[in-house]
Scaffold this motif. Structure first.
Motif, PDB file in Angstrom:
ATOM      1  N   LYS A 231      -4.614   8.693 -16.302  1.00  0.00           N
ATOM      2  CA  LYS A 231      -5.372   7.331 -16.756  1.00  0.00           C
ATOM      3  C   LYS A 231      -4.236   6.358 -17.169  1.00  0.00           C
ATOM      4  N   GLY A 232      -4.144   5.422 -16.604  1.00  0.00           N
ATOM      5  CA  GLY A 232      -3.300   4.284 -16.953  1.00  0.00           C
ATOM      6  C   GLY A 232      -1.927   3.996 -15.923  1.00  0.00           C
ATOM      7  N   GLY A 236      -5.875  -0.803 -12.644  1.00  0.00           N
ATOM      8  CA  GLY A 236      -7.267  -1.208 -12.080  1.00  0.00           C
ATOM      9  C   GLY A 236      -8.128  -0.219 -11.705  1.00  0.00           C
ATOM     10  N   ALA A 237      -7.650   1.435 -11.706  1.00  0.00           N
ATOM     11  CA  ALA A 237      -8.462   2.424 -11.225  1.00  0.00           C
ATOM     12  C   ALA A 237      -9.315   2.829 -12.290  1.00  0.00           C
ATOM     13  N   GLY A 238      -9.012   2.943 -13.526  1.00  0.00           N
ATOM     14  CA  GLY A 238     -10.155   3.247 -14.553  1.00  0.00           C
ATOM     15  C   GLY A 238     -10.356   4.701 -14.845  1.00  0.00           C
ATOM     16  N   TYR A 239      -9.363   5.604 -14.328  1.00  0.00           N
ATOM     17  CA  TYR A 239      -9.688   6.808 -14.548  1.00  0.00           C
ATOM     18  C   TYR A 239      -8.430   7.647 -14.209  1.00  0.00           C
ATOM     19  N   GLY A 240      -8.235   8.801 -14.634  1.00  0.00           N
ATOM     20  CA  GLY A 240      -7.163   9.659 -14.013  1.00  0.00           C
ATOM     21  C   GLY A 240      -7.591  10.951 -13.184  1.00  0.00           C
ATOM     22  N   THR A 241      -6.807  11.521 -12.580  1.00  0.00           N
ATOM     23  CA  THR A 241      -7.154  12.491 -11.592  1.00  0.00           C
ATOM     24  C   THR A 241      -6.302  13.346 -11.490  1.00  0.00           C
ATOM     25  N   ASN A 242      -6.633  14.888 -11.130  1.00  0.00           N
ATOM     26  CA  ASN A 242      -5.574  15.705 -10.690  1.00  0.00           C
ATOM     27  C   ASN A 242      -5.262  15.794  -9.435  1.00  0.00           C
ATOM     28  N   GLY A 243      -6.131  15.195  -8.399  1.00  0.00           N
ATOM     29  CA  GLY A 243      -6.268  15.179  -7.220  1.00  0.00           C
ATOM     30  C   GLY A 243      -7.385  14.072  -6.554  1.00  0.00           C
ATOM     31  N   HIS A 244      -7.046  13.132  -5.748  1.00  0.00           N
ATOM     32  CA  HIS A 244      -7.981  12.316  -5.248  1.00  0.00           C
ATOM     33  C   HIS A 244      -7.625  11.906  -3.920  1.00  0.00           C
ATOM     34  N   GLN A 281       3.388   1.235  -8.373  1.00  0.00           N
ATOM     35  CA  GLN A 281       2.384   2.386  -8.660  1.00  0.00           C
ATOM     36  C   GLN A 281       2.082   3.250  -7.879  1.00  0.00           C
ATOM     37  N   PHE A 282       1.342   2.545  -6.750  1.00  0.00           N
ATOM     38  CA  PHE A 282       0.645   3.303  -5.903  1.00  0.00           C
ATOM     39  C   PHE A 282       1.631   4.207  -5.336  1.00  0.00           C
ATOM     40  N   GLU A 283       2.579   3.840  -4.713  1.00  0.00           N
ATOM     41  CA  GLU A 283       3.513   4.769  -4.060  1.00  0.00           C
ATOM     42  C   GLU A 283       4.037   5.935  -5.064  1.00  0.00           C
ATOM     43  N   ASN A 284       4.068   5.551  -6.355  1.00  0.00           N
ATOM     44  CA  ASN A 284       4.395   6.693  -7.132  1.00  0.00           C
ATOM     45  C   ASN A 284       3.433   7.570  -7.642  1.00  0.00           C
TER      46      ASN A 284
END
Length: 314
Positions: A231-232, A236-244, A281-284
């Motif tokens: 998260k962060g 703009g996503a507003g969440y964190g994830t192990n896979g999405h 950020q997205f590419e990373n």
């Protein structure tokens, strides 16, 4: 969203879906390989499983479909491309053209024929298929791309869905569900399902950068991409994830990434799905974390962009 993270993980498929069996995919050095989202994690994952083809150890055979897993010669870059078509359509690597040109940045515009679907709308739906909508990032993304091509299920095909809200998402989850993996996020199963709709074709591959993704967008082909982040890390996503999984549909003039994100900021609204993410950020959160995994889904008569001449990966 992938297994182990809110709002999604991925698990099994019904009588009309695919029937998996044992898979033995090995990399260039003979080591067993599984996609990162299917590698075992305590209490979370099972390995992916499909039947070996009796005459070809690199050809996998889910019931009613055929797939080929291709490993490039270079041992430094393990990029398995799974190409899936209906049996009888023939298999083999797509023909690659030399000399890929730098694409212009193109934005796919939103219109009613290119809908946005939120997995959050489906929370609690049909928990027997991967715990319902909170885990349906992959089928939700796949259903958006299939609908983009006008190949979604008919009203009669989705008549069983209750409540009938964005019923094509429930329909897709049912048909991509992998009973052995116990999830709806099996990458080749999602592209295999897409290949059953109208005259679509689908495959899984790895891209090296957003520059390669831009070539698909310039060709009019949206991409389903696999990401993970804390998260962060993705503003703009507003969440964190192990896979999405989410859909890349275009780029802004400055190069930022226009996405249909089924997590929809964790808000149960299709209006929250369209989002623009910072390019760096997205590419990373995409390339280093999943190796640049994408689903490529397109009609048979839609040409792929020219592949990179030095080391083709589609």
């Amino acid at each position: 969203m992938g297994r182990g993270a809110r709002p999604g993980h991925q698990r099994r498929h019904d009588d009309e879906g695919l029937r998996p069996g044992p898979l033995g995919v090995r990399g260039p050095r003979g080591r067993r390989w599984h996609p990162p989202h299917l590698r075992r994690r305590p209490g979370r994952h099972r390995g992916d499983r499909l039947h070996r083809h009796p005459r070809d150890p690199h050809r996998l055979r889910p019931d009613g479909l055929a797939a080929r897993v291709e490993a490039p010669a270079s041992p430094r870059h393990l990029r398995h491309a799974v190409r899936v078509r209906r049996r009888g359509d023939g298999l083999g690597p797509a023909r690659c053209q030399e000399g890929a040109a730098q694409p212009e940045r193109t934005r796919l515009r939103h219109d009613p024929r290119r809908p946005t679907y939120s997995q959050e709308v489906h929370v609690g739906h049909y928990p027997q298929w991967d715990n319902g909508g909170e885990a349906w990032c992959s089928p939700t993304s796949t259903s958006m791309v299939v609908a983009y091509w006008g190949a979604g299920p008919t009203a009669s095909e989705t008549a069983w869905v209750d409540p009938p809200v964005d019923a094509q998402v429930d329909f897709t989850a049912r048909h991509v569900f992998d009973y052995t993996y116990d999830g709806a996020g099996n990458w080749p199963f999602n592209t295999a399902y897409a290949a059953t709709r109208a005259d679509l074709r689908g495959f899984v591959t790895r891209l090296r950068s957003l520059t390669e993704a831009e070539a698909f967008i310039a060709a009019g082909i949206p991409l389903v991409v696999s990401v993970s982040f804390k998260k962060g890390e993705l503003t703009g996503a507003g969440y964190g994830t192990n896979g999405h999984l989410m859909v890349v549909v275009g780029f802004t003039p400055s190069g930022d990434v226009v996405c249909n994100d089924p997590a929809s900021h964790l808000v149960a609204s299709d209006d929250q799905v369209r989002v623009v993410y910072d390019r760096e950020q997205f590419e990373n959160v995409w390339v280093p974390h999943s190796g640049g995994i994408v689903y490529v889904i397109r009609p048979a008569d839609r040409p792929l962009p020219p592949a990179p001449a030095h080391e083709p990966n589609w």
